[in-house]
Scaffold this motif. Structure first.
Motif: not given
Length: 335
Positions: A261, A264-265, A268-271, A273, A275
């Protein structure tokens, strides 16, 4: 693809390392098990101080004298490392087992040329002439991507960049065609672009030459790209082990999920957002250590986490947690 039925090149069972301190015994590594097969890359990940480097130094027989090592088994291709003599270990190190350290400037002697050090590495273990050793050195320097390799032999370590020095260290590790390479964060001192080149080089060479590799790294992105198997280490224990695809696809231990978690993925991970984070700190391992060491930081901890923690899962994907599914915790009293 590794044959799971084949005998492991290295098999470790119950490895424990204790360090006496003024305040008590530091239980730095606690009963860890793992296997490495020929041609396989095992990545060990975890926070600083979790015992990763000590584990590899224990395999190499390079621990400080005050560290007490014990194990049920440390078998390298039929050689029991726990009872091997100093002569046997000296014969293995640099020959059948090679180690790449984190900082190349501490691995290379500043008073000798690159050529002298590469040649010595081969002549120490093989009955070959200096000229034969020199040709081998040039061949390997070219293989690791160093141009004008023959002229580099006369240079000293300080005359090379960090990336070139690390390539020299890799060439030195390969001089005797080892069966196992142990790499302790070999790209930490390099910039990001060179890191990627060195890691790709290491992986390509191990696959090409059929060499097994144990790689320590903090970078889960690196692990995802190069590992066949992953061992997640926390507070001296391997809390989860398994094929890389399983550990990343269906992480079963709360610590593993916490680590994933935190990065960043792609897709999937929004700019912008936030972590994930893992609250708290690693507990002290001095004195008596009971139950799950992660329980003080785990959002799912209950009173039972203070007791002995079973190993669960289906081989080769195993983990240490009281919750059988490893994914959701039951409600209960906080530990």
């Amino acid at each position: 693809m590794t044959d799971a039925t084949a005998k492991p090149l290295l098999s470790v069972r119950g490895l424990t390392l204790d360090i006496p301190l003024a305040s008590g015994i530091l239980h730095a590594v606690r009963g860890i098990d793992f296997d490495v097969h020929r041609g396989e890359t095992l990545c060990i990940v975890g926070e600083s101080g979790s015992g990763k480097s000590l584990t590899l130094l224990a395999i190499m027989g390079l621990l400080e004298k005050n560290i007490k090592r014990s194990a049920e088994r440390m078998d390298f291709d039929g050689i029991e490392l726990t009872t091997a003599s100093r002569r046997q270990m000296r014969a293995l190190r640099g020959d059948r087992i090679a180690m790449i350290f984190q900082e190349p400037m501490t691995s290379l002697n500043p008073a000798y040329t690159i050529g002298d050090q590469l040649i010595e590495a081969l002549q120490l273990h093989r009955n070959v002439s200096r000229e034969t050793a020199r040709k081998r050195a040039v061949e390997l320097l070219e293989k690791v991507g160093i141009t004008a390799a023959a002229s580099r032999l006369g240079q000293y370590p300080h005359q090379l960049s960090g990336g070139l020095r690390q390539r020299v260290v890799i060439a030195m590790a390969l001089m005797c065609e080892p069966e196992l390479i142990i790499a302790d964060e070999p790209t930490t001192a390099l910039d990001v672009t060179i890191q990627a080149q060195i890691l790709r080089l290491l992986v390509d060479l191990t696959k090409e030459m059929g060499v097994a590799m144990i790689l320590i790294t903090h970078d889960l992105g690196v692990v995802a790209r190069v590992a066949d198997k992953v061992g997640v280490m926390y507070a001296g224990e391997l809390v989860e082990t398994g094929p890389a695809s399983d550990v990343f696809g269906t992480p079963l231990h709360p610590y593993t999920r916490g680590l994933l978690r935190c990065i960043p993925q792609p897709g999937k991970t929004e700019r912008g957002a936030e972590l994930g984070t893992i609250p708290g700190i690693v507990p002290s391992l001095v004195g008596k250590v009971e139950g799950c060491a992660f329980r003080t930081r785990c959002p799912h901890a209950i009173a039972a986490c203070r007791e002995a923690i079973p190993e669960q899962g289906t081989p080769p994907h195993e983990f240490r947690c009281i919750f059988a599914d490893g994914a959701r915790a039951a409600e209960g009293e906080a530990a």
